[in-house]
Design a protein around this motif. Sequence first.
Motif, PDB file in Angstrom:
ATOM      1  N   ILE A 143       0.874  -1.172   0.000  1.00 59.00           N
ATOM      2  CA  ILE A 143       0.000   0.000   0.000  1.00 59.00           C
ATOM      3  C   ILE A 143       0.911   1.221   0.000  1.00 59.00           C
ATOM      4  N   VAL A 144       0.850   1.978  -1.085  1.00 55.94           N
ATOM      5  CA  VAL A 144       1.859   3.016  -1.324  1.00 55.94           C
ATOM      6  C   VAL A 144       1.194   4.266  -1.899  1.00 55.94           C
ATOM      7  N   ASP A 145       2.013   5.293  -2.080  1.00 54.00           N
ATOM      8  CA  ASP A 145       1.552   6.519  -2.696  1.00 54.00           C
ATOM      9  C   ASP A 145       1.235   6.269  -4.178  1.00 54.00           C
ATOM     10  N   GLU A 146       0.314   7.045  -4.695  1.00 54.90           N
ATOM     11  CA  GLU A 146      -0.107   6.883  -6.088  1.00 54.90           C
ATOM     12  C   GLU A 146       1.058   7.011  -7.064  1.00 54.90           C
ATOM     13  N   ASP A 147       2.054   7.816  -6.710  1.00 57.44           N
ATOM     14  CA  ASP A 147       3.203   8.025  -7.594  1.00 57.44           C
ATOM     15  C   ASP A 147       4.024   6.757  -7.807  1.00 57.44           C
ATOM     16  N   GLU A 148       3.890   5.780  -6.912  1.00 52.13           N
ATOM     17  CA  GLU A 148       4.675   4.556  -7.009  1.00 52.13           C
ATOM     18  C   GLU A 148       4.024   3.500  -7.907  1.00 52.13           C
ATOM     19  N   ILE A 149       2.855   3.809  -8.429  1.00 54.70           N
ATOM     20  CA  ILE A 149       2.165   2.869  -9.312  1.00 54.70           C
ATOM     21  C   ILE A 149       2.164   3.463 -10.708  1.00 54.70           C
ATOM     22  N   LEU A 150       2.861   2.810 -11.626  1.00 53.72           N
ATOM     23  CA  LEU A 150       3.089   3.385 -12.943  1.00 53.72           C
ATOM     24  C   LEU A 150       1.818   3.477 -13.779  1.00 53.72           C
ATOM     25  N   GLU A 151       1.021   2.418 -13.797  1.00 50.80           N
ATOM     26  CA  GLU A 151      -0.181   2.405 -14.624  1.00 50.80           C
ATOM     27  C   GLU A 151      -1.384   2.053 -13.767  1.00 50.80           C
ATOM     28  N   GLN A 152      -2.328   2.978 -13.680  1.00 51.75           N
ATOM     29  CA  GLN A 152      -3.487   2.787 -12.832  1.00 51.75           C
ATOM     30  C   GLN A 152      -4.600   2.067 -13.587  1.00 51.75           C
ATOM     31  N   ALA A 153      -5.142   1.035 -12.977  1.00 53.15           N
ATOM     32  CA  ALA A 153      -6.351   0.427 -13.520  1.00 53.15           C
ATOM     33  C   ALA A 153      -7.521   1.382 -13.288  1.00 53.15           C
ATOM     34  N   ILE A 154      -8.507   1.340 -14.186  1.00 54.65           N
ATOM     35  CA  ILE A 154      -9.680   2.207 -13.995  1.00 54.65           C
ATOM     36  C   ILE A 154     -10.383   1.829 -12.698  1.00 54.65           C
ATOM     37  N   VAL A 155     -10.626   0.540 -12.515  1.00 58.68           N
ATOM     38  CA  VAL A 155     -11.219   0.026 -11.275  1.00 58.68           C
ATOM     39  C   VAL A 155     -10.265  -0.998 -10.688  1.00 58.68           C
ATOM     40  N   SER A 156      -9.943  -0.842  -9.407  1.00 61.23           N
ATOM     41  CA  SER A 156      -9.022  -1.764  -8.731  1.00 61.23           C
ATOM     42  C   SER A 156      -9.739  -2.817  -7.912  1.00 61.23           C
ATOM     43  N   GLY A 157     -10.968  -2.546  -7.489  1.00 60.56           N
ATOM     44  CA  GLY A 157     -11.643  -3.516  -6.645  1.00 60.56           C
ATOM     45  C   GLY A 157     -13.143  -3.306  -6.579  1.00 60.56           C
ATOM     46  N   VAL A 158     -13.837  -4.379  -6.210  1.00 63.03           N
ATOM     47  CA  VAL A 158     -15.287  -4.355  -5.991  1.00 63.03           C
ATOM     48  C   VAL A 158     -15.529  -4.878  -4.578  1.00 63.03           C
ATOM     49  N   THR A 159     -16.129  -4.053  -3.719  1.00 63.49           N
ATOM     50  CA  THR A 159     -16.334  -4.441  -2.329  1.00 63.49           C
ATOM     51  C   THR A 159     -17.823  -4.447  -1.994  1.00 63.49           C
ATOM     52  N   TYR A 160     -18.129  -4.982  -0.824  1.00 64.80           N
ATOM     53  CA  TYR A 160     -19.523  -4.977  -0.371  1.00 64.80           C
ATOM     54  C   TYR A 160     -19.561  -4.856   1.143  1.00 64.80           C
ATOM     55  N   SER A 161     -20.652  -4.347   1.646  1.00 65.26           N
ATOM     56  CA  SER A 161     -20.871  -4.256   3.092  1.00 65.26           C
ATOM     57  C   SER A 161     -22.302  -4.675   3.401  1.00 65.26           C
ATOM     58  N   ARG A 162     -22.421  -5.721   4.200  1.00 60.54           N
ATOM     59  CA  ARG A 162     -23.752  -6.172   4.630  1.00 60.54           C
ATOM     60  C   ARG A 162     -24.238  -5.412   5.855  1.00 60.54           C
ATOM     61  N   ASP A 163     -23.373  -4.605   6.438  1.00 57.50           N
ATOM     62  CA  ASP A 163     -23.700  -3.911   7.682  1.00 57.50           C
ATOM     63  C   ASP A 163     -24.495  -2.636   7.399  1.00 57.50           C
ATOM     64  N   GLU A 164     -25.594  -2.770   6.657  1.00 57.36           N
ATOM     65  CA  GLU A 164     -26.375  -1.610   6.225  1.00 57.36           C
ATOM     66  C   GLU A 164     -27.851  -1.831   6.541  1.00 57.36           C
ATOM     67  N   ASP A 188     -35.740  -1.062   6.145  1.00 65.27           N
ATOM     68  CA  ASP A 188     -35.387  -2.287   5.416  1.00 65.27           C
ATOM     69  C   ASP A 188     -33.951  -2.671   5.793  1.00 65.27           C
ATOM     70  N   PRO A 189     -33.798  -3.693   6.642  1.00 62.80           N
ATOM     71  CA  PRO A 189     -32.451  -4.124   7.023  1.00 62.80           C
ATOM     72  C   PRO A 189     -31.826  -5.105   6.037  1.00 62.80           C
ATOM     73  N   ASN A 190     -32.583  -5.537   5.035  1.00 59.38           N
ATOM     74  CA  ASN A 190     -32.095  -6.567   4.108  1.00 59.38           C
ATOM     75  C   ASN A 190     -31.523  -5.942   2.835  1.00 59.38           C
ATOM     76  N   VAL A 191     -30.536  -5.090   3.042  1.00 59.00           N
ATOM     77  CA  VAL A 191     -29.882  -4.417   1.916  1.00 59.00           C
ATOM     78  C   VAL A 191     -28.368  -4.579   2.055  1.00 59.00           C
ATOM     79  N   VAL A 192     -27.673  -4.343   0.941  1.00 58.77           N
ATOM     80  CA  VAL A 192     -26.214  -4.428   0.952  1.00 58.77           C
ATOM     81  C   VAL A 192     -25.668  -3.289   0.097  1.00 58.77           C
ATOM     82  N   LYS A 193     -24.531  -2.754   0.489  1.00 59.19           N
ATOM     83  CA  LYS A 193     -23.883  -1.695  -0.276  1.00 59.19           C
ATOM     84  C   LYS A 193     -22.751  -2.302  -1.093  1.00 59.19           C
ATOM     85  N   VAL A 194     -22.804  -2.138  -2.404  1.00 54.14           N
ATOM     86  CA  VAL A 194     -21.778  -2.641  -3.316  1.00 54.14           C
ATOM     87  C   VAL A 194     -21.057  -1.440  -3.916  1.00 54.14           C
TER      88      VAL A 194
END
Length: 407
Positions: free
Chosen positions: A241-262, A338-344
Amino acid sequence: MARIVMKFGGTSVADIERIKNVARRVRAEVESGNEVAVAVSAMAGVTNQLVEHVRGAAKLYDLREYDAVVSSGENVTAGLLAIVLQSQGIQARSWQGWQIPILTDAAHGSARIERIETGELLQRLSQGEVAVVAGFQGLEPERNRVTTLGRGGTDTSGVALAAALEADRCDIYTDVDGVYTSDPRIVKKARKLERVTYEEMLEMASLGAKVLQTRSVEMAMKHRVRVQVRSSFDDAPGTLIVDEDEILEQAIVSGVTYSRDEAKITLQQVLDKPGVAAGIFGPLAEAAINVDMIVQSVSAGTGATDMTFTVTRADLDRAIAVLEQNRAAYGDAVLSVDPNVVKVSVIGVGMRSHAGVAQQMFRTLAEKGINIQVITTSEIKISVLIAEDYTELALRSLHSAYGLDDA
């Protein structure tokens, strides 16, 4: 010679055999000629048991005494690791937070580190001694009381030590071998990232990824501490986990996360006039209930509006109670939950310079018949609220849509 801070979580020190495995890793760094400080968590399950003891003792308890009890687990681990290292011929001693000292504010249970006195630690490190520091804890100097940094606080202890000691790197050892593009338990094609920026990791941590405590990432970003997430159980390279300057080519999207705690709360037919939003969200803030996603829609010509927002599931009952107590702020509006939701969420610093990321997300979900209930965005992330039943389908579909699948 490098100066390294190593942090080991509860699963990494769950028993004596695993503590001996930790000692092997520490010894390898020492034998490489490095100065080493180690931050350790309590053994797996110990903190939960201590918390239960406190709750069993009294329903309403003094948070200062709570901290005195729940911080004790780290003391045991630090002492045991120091003993094992000494038995292997490595100079080592354990340090509790107050002995260094790690000075914090007075917010017991979730204290924030204000400064670390490193004089004696640096002297001992220069003499070849390993500092084994009890994580998760500090000292509130005005009352001379032990404090704790919140659950997962040993991550923050490790990063804070690395910053204060001007370490070359902070290695976070855990039960996963790095940061993945999504949860590999759900998305089988998820792949480990070689590097990720502080900003991306901060978003991932706050939006559901459980690899690091959010505050530890904030601290690493503020002090530009290079952090590596590694597995305690194999020697494979981790994720830097580093500064942005240390990554030569950035992917448009790096990850897809979710949180059920919603949990979603909707107020229908709220009076559309100045001050109503403040009357709703002010009491929630005073009750320390964090509100996340907020959407307001105005019904033209009716003088009323619908307001939808999310809170954590743990805060749902308290939020409802606060809203009921302050009904005067929003009149006769209908309250539904509505407790049956998730944040993606999709996350990536490359989103700053690429158009169409949101459109891709909305189209992908639409093609799978997944309805979006709420949307929020920032410069490097887009989050949507959907029905919990569609979590796995949404994650896998978005992971493929953004080209993240492991070839």
